[in-house]
Design a protein around this motif. Sequence first.
Motif, PDB file in Angstrom:
ATOM      1  N   ASP A 206       0.581  -1.330   0.014  1.00 12.93           N
ATOM      2  CA  ASP A 206       0.131   0.080   0.005  1.00 12.93           C
ATOM      3  C   ASP A 206       0.678   1.885   0.135  1.00 12.93           C
ATOM      4  OD1 ASP A 206       0.833  -0.505   2.593  1.00 12.93           O
ATOM      5  OD2 ASP A 206      -0.950   0.419   3.784  1.00 12.93           O
ATOM      6  N   GLU A 207       1.963   1.304  -0.421  1.00 18.09           N
ATOM      7  CA  GLU A 207       3.172   2.236  -0.470  1.00 18.09           C
ATOM      8  C   GLU A 207       2.768   2.470  -2.111  1.00 18.09           C
ATOM      9  OE1 GLU A 207       3.254   1.627   3.455  1.00 18.09           O
ATOM     10  OE2 GLU A 207       3.755   0.542   2.175  1.00 18.09           O
ATOM     11  N   THR A 208       2.937   3.354  -2.635  1.00 16.63           N
ATOM     12  CA  THR A 208       3.213   3.949  -3.884  1.00 16.63           C
ATOM     13  C   THR A 208       4.760   4.352  -4.236  1.00 16.63           C
ATOM     14  OG1 THR A 208       0.515   4.538  -4.709  1.00 16.63           O
ATOM     15  CG2 THR A 208       2.440   4.449  -6.670  1.00 16.63           C
ATOM     16  N   ALA A 209       5.627   3.575  -3.939  1.00 19.57           N
ATOM     17  CA  ALA A 209       7.109   4.577  -4.558  1.00 19.57           C
ATOM     18  C   ALA A 209       8.054   5.082  -5.678  1.00 19.57           C
ATOM     19  CB  ALA A 209       8.040   3.888  -3.325  1.00 19.57           C
ATOM     20  N   ALA A 210       8.774   5.755  -5.505  1.00 16.14           N
ATOM     21  CA  ALA A 210       9.646   5.589  -6.880  1.00 16.14           C
ATOM     22  C   ALA A 210      10.959   6.481  -6.540  1.00 16.14           C
ATOM     23  CB  ALA A 210       9.261   6.530  -7.871  1.00 16.14           C
ATOM     24  N   ALA A 211      12.464   5.992  -7.112  1.00 13.66           N
ATOM     25  CA  ALA A 211      13.460   6.452  -6.467  1.00 13.66           C
ATOM     26  C   ALA A 211      14.488   6.574  -7.333  1.00 13.66           C
ATOM     27  CB  ALA A 211      13.905   5.897  -4.960  1.00 13.66           C
TER      28      ALA A 211
ATOM     29  N   ALA B 128      -5.289   2.584  -6.818  1.00 13.75           N
ATOM     30  CA  ALA B 128      -4.456   3.887  -6.185  1.00 13.75           C
ATOM     31  C   ALA B 128      -2.769   3.769  -6.838  1.00 13.75           C
ATOM     32  CB  ALA B 128      -4.292   3.710  -4.569  1.00 13.75           C
ATOM     33  N   HIS B 129      -2.924   2.205  -6.868  1.00 13.70           N
ATOM     34  CA  HIS B 129      -0.912   2.704  -7.876  1.00 13.70           C
ATOM     35  C   HIS B 129      -1.251   3.245  -8.930  1.00 13.70           C
ATOM     36  CE1 HIS B 129       1.133   0.946  -4.235  1.00 13.70           C
ATOM     37  NE2 HIS B 129       0.642  -0.429  -4.395  1.00 13.70           N
ATOM     38  N   ILE B 130      -2.061   2.514 -10.086  1.00  8.07           N
ATOM     39  CA  ILE B 130      -2.773   3.107 -11.303  1.00  8.07           C
ATOM     40  C   ILE B 130      -2.735   4.660 -11.006  1.00  8.07           C
ATOM     41  CG2 ILE B 130      -4.286   2.787 -12.769  1.00  8.07           C
ATOM     42  CD1 ILE B 130      -5.001  -0.023 -12.377  1.00  8.07           C
ATOM     43  N   GLU B 131      -3.158   5.310 -10.294  1.00 14.34           N
ATOM     44  CA  GLU B 131      -3.559   6.484 -10.418  1.00 14.34           C
ATOM     45  C   GLU B 131      -2.774   7.645 -10.259  1.00 14.34           C
ATOM     46  OE1 GLU B 131      -6.585   6.709  -7.836  1.00 14.34           O
ATOM     47  OE2 GLU B 131      -8.566   6.342  -8.999  1.00 14.34           O
ATOM     48  N   ILE B 132      -1.900   6.852  -9.474  1.00 11.19           N
ATOM     49  CA  ILE B 132      -0.928   7.770  -8.999  1.00 11.19           C
ATOM     50  C   ILE B 132       0.765   7.141  -9.479  1.00 11.19           C
ATOM     51  CG2 ILE B 132      -2.103   7.943  -7.111  1.00 11.19           C
ATOM     52  CD1 ILE B 132      -0.129   7.201  -4.953  1.00 11.19           C
ATOM     53  N   LEU B 133       1.166   6.683  -9.695  1.00 12.44           N
ATOM     54  CA  LEU B 133       2.321   5.472  -9.650  1.00 12.44           C
ATOM     55  C   LEU B 133       3.125   6.742 -11.282  1.00 12.44           C
ATOM     56  CD1 LEU B 133       4.795   4.234 -10.008  1.00 12.44           C
ATOM     57  CD2 LEU B 133       3.387   2.521 -11.511  1.00 12.44           C
ATOM     58  N   ASP B 134       2.347   7.082 -11.863  1.00  6.38           N
ATOM     59  CA  ASP B 134       2.912   7.913 -12.966  1.00  6.38           C
ATOM     60  C   ASP B 134       3.873   9.271 -12.562  1.00  6.38           C
ATOM     61  OD1 ASP B 134       2.410   6.646 -15.231  1.00  6.38           O
ATOM     62  OD2 ASP B 134       1.099   7.604 -15.945  1.00  6.38           O
TER      63      ASP B 134
ATOM     64  N   ALA C 267       7.970  12.731 -10.029  1.00 10.04           N
ATOM     65  CA  ALA C 267       8.748  13.315  -8.800  1.00 10.04           C
ATOM     66  C   ALA C 267       9.449  12.973  -9.022  1.00 10.04           C
ATOM     67  CB  ALA C 267       7.304  13.609  -7.764  1.00 10.04           C
ATOM     68  N   ALA C 268       9.787  11.650  -8.677  1.00 10.38           N
ATOM     69  CA  ALA C 268      11.592  11.493  -8.210  1.00 10.38           C
ATOM     70  C   ALA C 268      12.656  11.529  -9.400  1.00 10.38           C
ATOM     71  CB  ALA C 268      11.150   9.887  -8.484  1.00 10.38           C
ATOM     72  N   MET C 269      11.866  11.631 -10.122  1.00 12.73           N
ATOM     73  CA  MET C 269      12.917  12.574 -11.215  1.00 12.73           C
ATOM     74  C   MET C 269      13.464  13.718 -10.972  1.00 12.73           C
ATOM     75  SD  MET C 269      13.902   9.440 -13.940  1.00 12.73           S
ATOM     76  CE  MET C 269      14.575  10.376 -15.039  1.00 12.73           C
ATOM     77  N   LYS C 270      12.315  14.386 -10.901  1.00 11.93           N
ATOM     78  CA  LYS C 270      12.432  15.560 -10.776  1.00 11.93           C
ATOM     79  C   LYS C 270      13.897  15.919  -9.229  1.00 11.93           C
ATOM     80  CE  LYS C 270      10.422  19.984 -10.521  1.00 11.93           C
ATOM     81  NZ  LYS C 270       8.367  20.655 -10.664  1.00 11.93           N
ATOM     82  N   ASP C 271      13.156  15.112  -8.879  1.00 10.07           N
ATOM     83  CA  ASP C 271      13.749  15.833  -7.340  1.00 10.07           C
ATOM     84  C   ASP C 271      15.240  15.226  -7.547  1.00 10.07           C
ATOM     85  OD1 ASP C 271      11.362  16.449  -5.761  1.00 10.07           O
ATOM     86  OD2 ASP C 271      11.532  14.707  -4.777  1.00 10.07           O
ATOM     87  N   ALA C 272      15.774  14.617  -8.076  1.00  2.35           N
ATOM     88  CA  ALA C 272      16.894  13.957  -8.310  1.00  2.35           C
ATOM     89  C   ALA C 272      17.917  14.540  -9.547  1.00  2.35           C
ATOM     90  CB  ALA C 272      16.404  12.112  -8.724  1.00  2.35           C
ATOM     91  N   GLU C 273      17.194  15.578  -9.736  1.00  3.63           N
ATOM     92  CA  GLU C 273      17.399  16.237 -10.900  1.00  3.63           C
ATOM     93  C   GLU C 273      18.254  15.720 -12.330  1.00  3.63           C
ATOM     94  OE1 GLU C 273      20.054  19.112  -8.950  1.00  3.63           O
ATOM     95  OE2 GLU C 273      17.796  20.803  -8.107  1.00  3.63           O
ATOM     96  N   VAL C 274      17.879  14.579 -12.701  1.00  8.55           N
ATOM     97  CA  VAL C 274      17.676  13.528 -13.776  1.00  8.55           C
ATOM     98  C   VAL C 274      16.837  13.747 -14.889  1.00  8.55           C
ATOM     99  CG1 VAL C 274      19.328  12.186 -11.993  1.00  8.55           C
ATOM    100  CG2 VAL C 274      17.273  11.345 -12.747  1.00  8.55           C
TER     101      VAL C 274
ATOM    102  N   ILE D 162       2.047  -5.896 -10.088  1.00  6.96           N
ATOM    103  CA  ILE D 162       1.150  -6.021 -11.554  1.00  6.96           C
ATOM    104  C   ILE D 162       1.214  -4.338 -12.598  1.00  6.96           C
ATOM    105  CG2 ILE D 162      -0.016  -6.280 -13.435  1.00  6.96           C
ATOM    106  CD1 ILE D 162      -1.414  -8.839 -12.107  1.00  6.96           C
ATOM    107  N   VAL D 163       0.918  -3.607 -11.605  1.00 13.13           N
ATOM    108  CA  VAL D 163       0.959  -2.263 -11.710  1.00 13.13           C
ATOM    109  C   VAL D 163       2.499  -1.780 -11.969  1.00 13.13           C
ATOM    110  CG1 VAL D 163       0.506   0.327 -11.577  1.00 13.13           C
ATOM    111  CG2 VAL D 163      -1.255  -1.876 -11.062  1.00 13.13           C
ATOM    112  N   GLY D 164       2.782  -2.226 -10.739  1.00 11.90           N
ATOM    113  CA  GLY D 164       4.580  -1.101 -10.321  1.00 11.90           C
ATOM    114  C   GLY D 164       5.370  -1.859 -11.946  1.00 11.90           C
ATOM    115  N   LEU D 165       5.050  -3.520 -12.346  1.00  4.30           N
ATOM    116  CA  LEU D 165       5.852  -3.582 -12.881  1.00  4.30           C
ATOM    117  C   LEU D 165       6.026  -3.559 -14.798  1.00  4.30           C
ATOM    118  CD1 LEU D 165       8.359  -5.972 -12.927  1.00  4.30           C
ATOM    119  CD2 LEU D 165       6.846  -8.079 -13.541  1.00  4.30           C
ATOM    120  N   LEU D 166       4.721  -3.584 -14.805  1.00  5.89           N
ATOM    121  CA  LEU D 166       4.162  -3.227 -16.026  1.00  5.89           C
ATOM    122  C   LEU D 166       4.937  -1.838 -16.318  1.00  5.89           C
ATOM    123  CD1 LEU D 166       1.410  -4.960 -17.077  1.00  5.89           C
ATOM    124  CD2 LEU D 166       3.376  -5.920 -17.659  1.00  5.89           C
TER     125      LEU D 166
END
Length: 380
Positions: A33-38, A76-82, A87-94, A115-119
């Motif tokens: 139940d955590e949607t995360a990117a880093a 919820a993952h589907i709705e916000i993962l993009d 945000a992770a790419m922006k915060d990392a400045e890459v 499935i949502v995250g892997l696809l």
Amino acid sequence: MIDTLKPLANARETGSASTSPTFTVLGIETSCDETAAAVVRGTASGPGEILSNVIRSQVSEHAEFGGVVPEIAARAHIEILDGIVAAAMKDAEVGWNDIDAVAATAGPGLIGGVIVGLLTARAIAAAASKPLVAVNHLEGHALTARLTDGLDFPYLLLLVSGGHTQFLMVNGVGDYRRLGTTIDDAIGEAFDKTAKLLGLPYPGGPAVEAAAMSGNPSRFPLPRPLLDRPGTDMSFAGLKTAVRTAAYNAAPLSDRAVSDLCAAFQQAVADVVHEKGRRALDIFCEHHPDQPPVLVVAGGVAANSAIREKLAELARETGVRLVAPPHALCTDNAAMIGWVGVERLRLGPVDDSRVGPRPRWPLDASAQSVLGSGRKGAKA
């Protein structure tokens, strides 16, 4: 918003041509139940660097149900993962030219979220012409101490999460030997069920810990399951039942009684972890007699202060080094997933584009499941 090598051709180098290649990986985590990117970065050896670590918890969506509802989590993952990835790419400045690979949790976990995250990761990797690294979520926890502390192999790991409680020898990337596990409920599951039994809010683990802070752990005598038997396997279902019986006998429960029950339950869990940890260390030292032992604790339940204090006591008694990653990196996060990507790239080129999602995926595939198995694979 809220971290002889054969490198890939696009791995950047720092300094002169003789310096180690640097790998930068986008990690995606959606197993529960955590949607995360880093975005994390690492060289051929040593600890890594977390350039960004964005986590969006779904606690509010699941609170009224007293636990995670898989369908709600996946939606919820589907709705916000993009947006989380952006945000992770922006915060990392890459930009995409700075990324060497995309890593995503491929299991174990709630299959809809996996499935949502892997696809999503597979689509990003294909669009950006980057390799995909399919990550075992448990391996993310297992290698977090190398991200934060640059630990050398081997070390002993206590993996304590919502669905898993295991002692493992971590001998290398992909090389894990399970020494002991729970034969029923994981510690995190036992905390959540105890909280629900006592009328505490979701999530249960932090609620039990908070209530226990003002409680008397000696008021209710609770069992320490399996301490009278040899080995490192654990059991917590009986302890949960003992809490239910004590609560029934003390009804109606006052706030003081609830706090005392939480303190007694938490102390019983910590005592079991302490003794089973001592036995696991003995086994580790038998296999690695010339290796200074290091005990690592990881997973969401590793954030529990009572368990950490009991492990610190064990470390003082045995003279071993205890490594506990920061709390933010013990709960589910994408930095640990991206770090597994870095670890895999250190070993050579990776292509997991055809790897599918798995609801079950034990770290030690050779260990016999104590909970049985089925079409989805071993249960632990």
